[in-house]
Motif scaffolding. Structure first.
Motif, PDB file in Angstrom:
ATOM      1  N   MET A   1      22.183  41.710  15.757  1.00  0.00           N
ATOM      2  CA  MET A   1      23.260  42.359  16.501  1.00  0.00           C
ATOM      3  C   MET A   1      24.599  41.934  15.905  1.00  0.00           C
ATOM      4  O   MET A   1      24.898  40.752  15.817  1.00  0.00           O
ATOM      5  N   SER A   2      25.414  42.888  15.466  1.00  0.00           N
ATOM      6  CA  SER A   2      26.698  42.568  14.866  1.00  0.00           C
ATOM      7  C   SER A   2      27.724  42.261  15.948  1.00  0.00           C
ATOM      8  O   SER A   2      27.603  42.691  17.103  1.00  0.00           O
ATOM      9  N   ALA A   3      28.734  41.513  15.549  1.00  0.00           N
ATOM     10  CA  ALA A   3      29.773  41.116  16.496  1.00  0.00           C
ATOM     11  C   ALA A   3      30.584  42.323  16.946  1.00  0.00           C
ATOM     12  O   ALA A   3      30.798  43.277  16.192  1.00  0.00           O
ATOM     13  N   ARG A   4      31.035  42.251  18.185  1.00  0.00           N
ATOM     14  CA  ARG A   4      31.885  43.305  18.748  1.00  0.00           C
ATOM     15  C   ARG A   4      33.007  42.652  19.544  1.00  0.00           C
ATOM     16  O   ARG A   4      32.996  41.437  19.794  1.00  0.00           O
ATOM     17  N   ILE A   5      33.958  43.464  19.956  1.00  0.00           N
ATOM     18  CA  ILE A   5      35.079  42.986  20.760  1.00  0.00           C
ATOM     19  C   ILE A   5      35.004  43.650  22.126  1.00  0.00           C
ATOM     20  O   ILE A   5      34.987  44.882  22.223  1.00  0.00           O
ATOM     21  N   ASP A   6      34.939  42.838  23.174  1.00  0.00           N
ATOM     22  CA  ASP A   6      35.005  43.341  24.542  1.00  0.00           C
ATOM     23  C   ASP A   6      36.374  43.009  25.125  1.00  0.00           C
ATOM     24  O   ASP A   6      36.998  41.998  24.764  1.00  0.00           O
ATOM     25  N   HIS A   7      36.816  43.842  26.062  1.00  0.00           N
ATOM     26  CA  HIS A   7      38.205  43.765  26.525  1.00  0.00           C
ATOM     27  C   HIS A   7      38.289  44.025  28.018  1.00  0.00           C
ATOM     28  O   HIS A   7      37.568  44.865  28.561  1.00  0.00           O
ATOM     29  N   ALA A   8      39.164  43.295  28.686  1.00  0.00           N
ATOM     30  CA  ALA A   8      39.515  43.559  30.075  1.00  0.00           C
ATOM     31  C   ALA A   8      40.989  43.229  30.262  1.00  0.00           C
ATOM     32  O   ALA A   8      41.601  42.539  29.440  1.00  0.00           O
ATOM     33  N   VAL A   9      41.565  43.736  31.350  1.00  0.00           N
ATOM     34  CA  VAL A   9      42.947  43.432  31.715  1.00  0.00           C
ATOM     35  C   VAL A   9      42.953  42.766  33.080  1.00  0.00           C
ATOM     36  O   VAL A   9      42.281  43.232  34.007  1.00  0.00           O
ATOM     37  N   THR A  10      43.676  41.655  33.191  1.00  0.00           N
ATOM     38  CA  THR A  10      43.814  40.964  34.464  1.00  0.00           C
ATOM     39  C   THR A  10      45.287  40.922  34.855  1.00  0.00           C
ATOM     40  O   THR A  10      46.168  40.959  33.990  1.00  0.00           O
ATOM     41  N   SER A  11      45.548  40.830  36.143  1.00  0.00           N
ATOM     42  CA  SER A  11      46.926  40.850  36.652  1.00  0.00           C
ATOM     43  C   SER A  11      47.219  39.572  37.424  1.00  0.00           C
ATOM     44  O   SER A  11      46.368  39.049  38.145  1.00  0.00           O
ATOM     45  N   GLY A  12      48.438  39.077  37.272  1.00  0.00           N
ATOM     46  CA  GLY A  12      48.841  37.874  37.971  1.00  0.00           C
ATOM     47  C   GLY A  12      50.307  37.586  37.724  1.00  0.00           C
ATOM     48  O   GLY A  12      51.120  38.517  37.642  1.00  0.00           O
ATOM     49  N   THR A  13      50.645  36.313  37.574  1.00  0.00           N
ATOM     50  CA  THR A  13      52.038  35.925  37.380  1.00  0.00           C
ATOM     51  C   THR A  13      52.190  34.986  36.193  1.00  0.00           C
ATOM     52  O   THR A  13      51.256  34.324  35.770  1.00  0.00           O
ATOM     53  N   PHE A  14      53.408  34.950  35.678  1.00  0.00           N
ATOM     54  CA  PHE A  14      53.833  34.003  34.647  1.00  0.00           C
ATOM     55  C   PHE A  14      55.043  33.261  35.190  1.00  0.00           C
ATOM     56  O   PHE A  14      56.000  33.884  35.662  1.00  0.00           O
ATOM     57  N   SER A  15      55.012  31.933  35.130  1.00  0.00           N
ATOM     58  CA  SER A  15      56.112  31.120  35.646  1.00  0.00           C
ATOM     59  C   SER A  15      56.570  30.130  34.583  1.00  0.00           C
ATOM     60  O   SER A  15      55.752  29.435  33.973  1.00  0.00           O
ATOM     61  N   LEU A  16      57.886  30.061  34.392  1.00  0.00           N
ATOM     62  CA  LEU A  16      58.481  29.084  33.480  1.00  0.00           C
ATOM     63  C   LEU A  16      59.968  29.025  33.767  1.00  0.00           C
ATOM     64  O   LEU A  16      60.579  30.034  34.133  1.00  0.00           O
ATOM     65  N   VAL A  47      36.665  38.284  36.651  1.00  0.00           N
ATOM     66  CA  VAL A  47      36.723  39.377  35.673  1.00  0.00           C
ATOM     67  C   VAL A  47      36.208  38.908  34.324  1.00  0.00           C
ATOM     68  O   VAL A  47      35.466  39.617  33.636  1.00  0.00           O
ATOM     69  N   ILE A  48      36.590  37.697  33.938  1.00  0.00           N
ATOM     70  CA  ILE A  48      36.188  37.194  32.626  1.00  0.00           C
ATOM     71  C   ILE A  48      34.694  36.894  32.593  1.00  0.00           C
ATOM     72  O   ILE A  48      34.006  37.231  31.623  1.00  0.00           O
ATOM     73  N   THR A  49      34.173  36.282  33.640  1.00  0.00           N
ATOM     74  CA  THR A  49      32.745  35.981  33.654  1.00  0.00           C
ATOM     75  C   THR A  49      31.914  37.262  33.668  1.00  0.00           C
ATOM     76  O   THR A  49      30.839  37.314  33.065  1.00  0.00           O
ATOM     77  N   GLU A  50      32.413  38.294  34.333  1.00  0.00           N
ATOM     78  CA  GLU A  50      31.700  39.578  34.312  1.00  0.00           C
ATOM     79  C   GLU A  50      31.706  40.170  32.912  1.00  0.00           C
ATOM     80  O   GLU A  50      30.706  40.755  32.464  1.00  0.00           O
ATOM     81  N   LEU A  51      32.824  40.037  32.209  1.00  0.00           N
ATOM     82  CA  LEU A  51      32.913  40.544  30.845  1.00  0.00           C
ATOM     83  C   LEU A  51      31.955  39.803  29.919  1.00  0.00           C
ATOM     84  O   LEU A  51      31.332  40.399  29.043  1.00  0.00           O
ATOM     85  N   VAL A  52      31.821  38.504  30.132  1.00  0.00           N
ATOM     86  CA  VAL A  52      30.935  37.689  29.298  1.00  0.00           C
ATOM     87  C   VAL A  52      29.467  37.952  29.618  1.00  0.00           C
ATOM     88  O   VAL A  52      28.618  38.005  28.727  1.00  0.00           O
ATOM     89  N   GLY A  53      29.154  38.117  30.888  1.00  0.00           N
ATOM     90  CA  GLY A  53      27.766  38.317  31.288  1.00  0.00           C
ATOM     91  C   GLY A  53      26.930  37.061  31.093  1.00  0.00           C
ATOM     92  O   GLY A  53      27.371  35.952  31.401  1.00  0.00           O
ATOM     93  N   GLU A  54      25.729  37.248  30.551  1.00  0.00           N
ATOM     94  CA  GLU A  54      24.790  36.130  30.393  1.00  0.00           C
ATOM     95  C   GLU A  54      24.929  35.410  29.048  1.00  0.00           C
ATOM     96  O   GLU A  54      24.136  34.537  28.727  1.00  0.00           O
ATOM     97  N   ARG A  55      25.910  35.781  28.271  1.00  0.00           N
ATOM     98  CA  ARG A  55      26.051  35.192  26.938  1.00  0.00           C
ATOM     99  C   ARG A  55      26.481  33.730  26.985  1.00  0.00           C
ATOM    100  O   ARG A  55      27.169  33.302  27.910  1.00  0.00           O
ATOM    101  N   ALA A  56      26.085  32.980  25.974  1.00  0.00           N
ATOM    102  CA  ALA A  56      26.570  31.612  25.813  1.00  0.00           C
ATOM    103  C   ALA A  56      27.989  31.658  25.251  1.00  0.00           C
ATOM    104  O   ALA A  56      28.258  32.370  24.271  1.00  0.00           O
TER     105      ALA A  56
END
Length: 209
Positions: A1-16, A47-56
């Motif tokens: 299986m060749s490498a692929r790129i999976d993508h998601a967008v998450t929303s939140g805040t940035f503080s500095l 969201v990130i864990t769902e994107l990763v699924g069962e992969r190591a």
């Protein structure tokens, strides 16, 4: 299986610097059906864990340490049994958010192998001292975090950032890549190295008002 790129967008805040802003962040996962690398850990572990699924997960690689990119890095690493890696020059920024240090250091030129492909770490300071980009030549992409966007350089108006340094990084590091390289950013749409050559002023140019 060749490498692929999976993508998601998450929303939140940035503080500095005493200010907080609403932001949408890209999450990039590079791998195959068995293993992967997660690039940044913004806003939503679910969201990130769902994107990763069962992969190591071999590692959570932080492009830089602003809180919208690393706020959930420790929780994500614990949930996935994966180390969190950051360039040491960004520890000063990391410590604004975390009391516990990352698990490992990123270094310029370091090669991360995953799913039969490679990600090369490119130290590209300016947005922050330890900002890095990740170049995947076999996939024809570079993950730029907040160093380069569609339309120009990342922001440099806050603590630990430098307009002059980010221009040098883009010119010397990113513009050394092939023109057709697809730029996958920390926020917003993809672009290409060729397209951004026309938007980024050369080193030494004055910062726009």
């Amino acid at each position: 299986m060749s490498a692929r790129i999976d993508h998601a967008v998450t929303s939140g805040t940035f503080s500095l610097d005493g200010e907080t802003f609403d932001v949408d962040n890209n999450v990039w996962v590079v791998g195959d059906d068995t293993e992967c690398v997660v690039i940044d850990a913004p806003h939503d572990v679910g969201v990130i864990t769902e994107l990763v699924g069962e992969r190591a997960v071999k590692a959570i690689v932080c492009t830089h340490a602003h809180d919208d990119h690393v706020r959930h890095a420790r929780a994500l690493g614990d949930a996935m049994g994966a180390p969190v890696w950051l360039h040491p020059d960004d520890l000063v920024v990391w410590r604004l958010t975390h009391d516990v240090e990352p698990d490992g250091e990123l270094a310029d030129g370091q090669v991360i192998e995953v799913a039969g492909t490679t990600l090369t770490v490119l130290h590209a300071p300016g947005h922050s001292p330890g900002s890095v980009c990740l170049y995947a030549p076999e996939l024809g992409v570079v993950f730029t975090g907040d160093t380069l966007f569609e339309g120009g350089p990342g922001a440099t108006g806050r603590s630990y950032s430098s307009w002059d340094v980010i221009l040098r990084s883009i010119d010397h590091v990113l513009f050394a890549l092939p023109d057709e390289t697809v730029v996958k950013t920390g926020h917003g749409a993809d672009t290409t190295i060729a397209a951004e050559r026309a938007t980024v002023p050369g080193p030494g140019s004055p910062r726009p008002e």
